[in-house]
Motif scaffolding. Structure first.
Motif, PDB file in Angstrom:
ATOM      1  N   LYS A   1       0.851  -1.207   0.010  1.00  0.00           N
ATOM      2  CA  LYS A   1      -0.146   0.133   0.037  1.00  0.00           C
ATOM      3  C   LYS A   1       0.971   1.155  -0.005  1.00  0.00           C
ATOM      4  O   LYS A   1       1.837   1.498   0.865  1.00  0.00           O
ATOM      5  CB  LYS A   1      -0.922  -0.017   1.253  1.00  0.00           C
TER       6      LYS A   1
ATOM      7  N   PHE B   1       1.863   5.411   0.100  1.00  0.00           N
ATOM      8  CA  PHE B   1       1.664   6.597   0.757  1.00  0.00           C
ATOM      9  C   PHE B   1       0.587   7.313   0.086  1.00  0.00           C
ATOM     10  O   PHE B   1       0.429   7.461  -1.243  1.00  0.00           O
ATOM     11  CB  PHE B   1       2.888   7.714   0.725  1.00  0.00           C
ATOM     12  N   ASP B   2      -0.573   8.117   0.755  1.00  0.00           N
ATOM     13  CA  ASP B   2      -1.334   8.841   0.230  1.00  0.00           C
ATOM     14  C   ASP B   2      -1.556  10.164   1.338  1.00  0.00           C
ATOM     15  O   ASP B   2      -2.369   9.825   2.423  1.00  0.00           O
ATOM     16  CB  ASP B   2      -2.934   8.153   0.182  1.00  0.00           C
TER      17      ASP B   2
ATOM     18  N   HIS C   1      -3.055   7.942   3.739  1.00  0.00           N
ATOM     19  CA  HIS C   1      -2.409   6.696   4.208  1.00  0.00           C
ATOM     20  C   HIS C   1      -1.011   7.322   4.464  1.00  0.00           C
ATOM     21  O   HIS C   1      -0.162   7.633   3.670  1.00  0.00           O
ATOM     22  CB  HIS C   1      -2.238   5.728   3.309  1.00  0.00           C
ATOM     23  N   ARG C   2      -0.637   7.706   5.961  1.00  0.00           N
ATOM     24  CA  ARG C   2       0.740   8.518   6.119  1.00  0.00           C
ATOM     25  C   ARG C   2       1.778   7.914   6.162  1.00  0.00           C
ATOM     26  O   ARG C   2       2.654   7.535   7.151  1.00  0.00           O
ATOM     27  CB  ARG C   2       0.399   8.946   7.418  1.00  0.00           C
TER      28      ARG C   2
ATOM     29  N   ASP D   1       2.859   0.456   3.487  1.00  0.00           N
ATOM     30  CA  ASP D   1       2.916  -0.889   3.856  1.00  0.00           C
ATOM     31  C   ASP D   1       3.712  -1.626   3.086  1.00  0.00           C
ATOM     32  O   ASP D   1       3.757  -1.624   1.963  1.00  0.00           O
ATOM     33  CB  ASP D   1       1.611  -1.428   4.011  1.00  0.00           C
TER      34      ASP D   1
ATOM     35  N   HIS E   1      -1.358  -6.497  11.072  1.00  0.00           N
ATOM     36  CA  HIS E   1      -1.417  -4.845  10.630  1.00  0.00           C
ATOM     37  C   HIS E   1      -2.896  -4.916   9.584  1.00  0.00           C
ATOM     38  O   HIS E   1      -3.072  -5.565   8.910  1.00  0.00           O
ATOM     39  CB  HIS E   1      -0.402  -4.296   9.715  1.00  0.00           C
TER      40      HIS E   1
ATOM     41  N   HIS F   1       4.195  -1.053   8.552  1.00  0.00           N
ATOM     42  CA  HIS F   1       3.657   0.245   8.154  1.00  0.00           C
ATOM     43  C   HIS F   1       4.837   1.043   8.483  1.00  0.00           C
ATOM     44  O   HIS F   1       5.378   1.158   9.737  1.00  0.00           O
ATOM     45  CB  HIS F   1       2.499   0.567   8.920  1.00  0.00           C
TER      46      HIS F   1
ATOM     47  N   ASP G   1       6.480  10.887   2.019  1.00  0.00           N
ATOM     48  CA  ASP G   1       6.377   9.601   1.104  1.00  0.00           C
ATOM     49  C   ASP G   1       7.929   9.212   1.490  1.00  0.00           C
ATOM     50  O   ASP G   1       9.004   9.433   1.082  1.00  0.00           O
ATOM     51  CB  ASP G   1       6.283   9.830  -0.168  1.00  0.00           C
TER      52      ASP G   1
END
Length: 164
Positions: A39, A41-42, A52-53, A56, A123, A133, A144
């Motif tokens: 996953k 970075f967002d 999403h800080r 993953d 997680h 994460h 990021d």
């Protein structure tokens, strides 16, 4: 010679060897071998907005978590019931790792590549046996982590102020 935190990253063509990015990267990967990103970075649009800080990374339970750079452990405990470890680095960076069973203590000096702890299963949203994460902040801003390893992440363009 270590590049300062503000140094530009070296552009690397897709498929190029990682030896170039490792030598010039601000941060090293926290898992070895280099993991698959499950996953990306967002960045949140507001400080408390959704996003999403971090990233993953696919892992296996019990896998060693490595310090992304030299620093000092500033937190090792539970956040929202999940075990989290944070390290402060030069240049105002803080890396955070979860879920991790720590092998280091708050106040301990750590070095790039040093084992910080081990990945735990559990997680949320992880589609494999375990995910780490990995988050990075510069001051209060989340950034990021892939951009600091020299890797290419997923990017979205946002409007340039007052745009149409």
């Amino acid at each position: 010679m270590v590049a300062p935190a503000w140094a530009p990253l070296v552009a690397v063509e897709p498929g190029a060897g990682r030896s170039l990015t490792t030598r010039h990267s601000r941060l090293a990967w926290p898992l070895s071998p280099d993991p698959v990103v499950t996953k990306y970075f967002d960045a949140p649009e507001t400080p408390f907005g959704p996003g999403h800080r971090g990233v993953d990374l696919a892992a296996v339970p019990g896998q060693d978590v490595l310090a992304a750079d030299t620093g000092v452990v500033v937190f090792a405990g539970l956040v929202g019931g999940r075990p989290v470890l944070s390290v402060d680095h030069d240049g105002g960076l803080r890396t955070t790792y979860e879920p991790v069973a720590p092998k280091v203590a708050v106040g301990e000096q750590v070095y790039r590549g040093q084992v910080l702890g081990t990945v735990l299963a559990g997680h949320p949203g992880c589609a494999v046996a375990a995910c780490l994460h990995w988050g990075v902040r510069r001051g209060e801003e989340y950034v990021d982590p892939l951009a600091l390893t020299g890797e290419v992440g997923e990017y979205r363009l946002k409007p340039w102020g007052g745009g149409r």
